[in-house]
Design an enzyme around this catalytic site. Structure first.
Site, PDB file in Angstrom:
ATOM      1  CG  ASP A 225      25.425  51.098  46.752  1.00  0.00           C
ATOM      2  OD1 ASP A 225      24.689  50.778  47.441  1.00  0.00           O
ATOM      3  OD2 ASP A 225      25.752  52.245  46.497  1.00  0.00           O
TER       4      ASP A 225
ATOM      5  CG  ASP B  26      33.310  36.293  41.338  1.00  0.00           C
ATOM      6  OD1 ASP B  26      32.633  35.162  41.283  1.00  0.00           O
ATOM      7  OD2 ASP B  26      33.798  36.431  40.230  1.00  0.00           O
TER       8      ASP B  26
HETATM    9 MG    MG Z   1      30.462  34.943  38.408  1.00  0.00          MG
END
Ligand code: MG
Ligand code: IPM
Length: 369
Positions: A226, A254
């Site tokens: 995180d 991503d």
């Molecule tokens: Mg992916």
């Protein structure tokens, strides 16, 4: 000796369109560099389901096992959303990864100079960015047992997935990250959640073991995933190589991709252990998906897929200089202002279609020899 072999699985949505542009580049290498590949094609994802009733036929799986490299376009689309889980297009891709044992997924996030304005972050934060995410790809919660949806005692249901990692699964992907780091900035940051997950504690211990015993010359740091996500958008240039598990890697890659301006730019390589011929089993694919909303409109950006082929040149065929040639051709057309729809941003630029972009890259290659 026989020409090296490539299996093309163009898949669904924009997959076939972007793959046609890769074919132009493959043909260019045959015509202009006498580098010839033995190329075959087959179906994967929804396209395979339509013909075979499964997202990857056994014969296709067997072909993938026998070639030197697989190039995959994209899988999935709304037409297949309601299919049973077991035959969804994504299952075809996951079967390839698992049965080819492609445990190391390389996802570079590089910001091309001409596109620094396209990032959702400020230009100075992303200009010149060059990081590599190494995502474990055949273990963890994607494949762990038990899994499923079961009746629960209270009359409701329970959905279960299992995060599971063994010593060897962690060590082998850590090694591939350290090896890459030695050829780049010599730094690895390992990300997990050792503060809440036992599998994360093991991850940290095993990565540390590999470091101390085999790669003490590389700088190693650890971060909770995180915090790593936060650091990736705060100051991404602090990273060189990031190594992480399958699920965190899916998410962090991503995020990293978007730093560079467009998902349409990013390639990936999924590699197994080196085989008898010294080559790893390998699958190359763009990070973007099948983008069904723009399929067939000429708007797709073929660059991620073309750069995936460049990764194949580098990692499967030991043609690093030729890979660089392709990457420089891409840089050239971007610097010239050519822009597919996803890249139409702040600086205007010259709008081009999928195939015009492919042609321009081929011309830039012509100019390079
Ligand atoms: Mg992916
Ligand atoms: C990826 C994709 C896949 C994944 C899907 C399509 C199964 O998101 O390659 O990142 O989750 O691994």
């Amino acid at each position: 000796m026989a020409n090296p072999s490539i299996l093309i699985l163009a898949g669904d949505g924009i997959g076939p369109e972007v793959m046609s542009e890769v074919r132009k580049i493959i043909d260019w290498f045959a015509a202009k560099r006498q580098i010839k590949f033995n190329v075959s094609e087959d179906l994967v994802g929804g396209a395979a389901y339509d013909v075979h009733g499964v997202p990857l036929a056994d014969e296709t799986m067997a072909k993938a096992m026998s070639v030197d490299a697989v190039l995959l376009g994209a899988v999935g689309g709304p037409k297949y959303d309601k299919l049973d889980f077991a035959v969804k297009p994504e299952r075809g891709l996951l079967r390839l990864r698992k049965e080819m044992d492609l445990f190391s997924n390389l996802r570079p996030a590089q910001c091309f100079g001409a596109l620094a304005d396209f990032s959702s972050l400020k230009k100075d934060i992303v200009a010149g960015l060059d990081i590599m995410i190494v995502r474990e790809l055949t273990g963890g919660i994607y494949f762990g047992e038990p899994r499923g949806i079961f009746p629960d005692n209270d009359g409701g249901r329970v959905g279960i997935n299992t995060q599971r990692y063994t010593t060897e699964e962690i060590r082998r992907v850590a090694r591939s990250a350290f090896e890459l780091a030695r050829r780049r900035g010599n730094k690895v940051c390992s990300m997990e959640k050792a503060n809440v997950m036992e599998s994360g504690i093991l991850w940290r211990e095993e990565v540390t073991w590999v470091h101390e015993n085999e790669y003490a010359d590389v700088e190693l740091s650890h971060m909770y995933a995180d915090a790593g996500a936060m650091q990736l958008v705060r100051w991404p240039k602090q990273f060189d190589v990031i190594v992480t598990d399958n699920l965190f890697g899916d998410i962090l890659s991503d995020t990293a991709a978007m730093l560079t301006g467009s998902l349409g730019m990013l390639p990936s390589a999924s590699l197994g252990a080196p085989g008898k011929n010294g080559r790893p089993k390998a699958l190359y694919e763009p990070v973007h998906g099948s983008a069904p909303d723009i399929a067939g409109t000429g708007k797709a950006n073929p660059i991620a897929c073309i750069l995936s082929f460049a990764m194949a040149l580098r990692y499967s065929f030991d043609l690093g200089d030729e890979a660089t040639r392709v990457e420089q051709a891409v840089e050239k057309v971007l610097a010239d202002g050519l822009r597919t729809a996803d890249l139409m941003g702040p600086d205007g630029g010259k709008p081009v279609s999928t195939s015009e972009m492919g042609n321009a890259i081929r011309q830039a290659l012509d100019a390079s020899v």
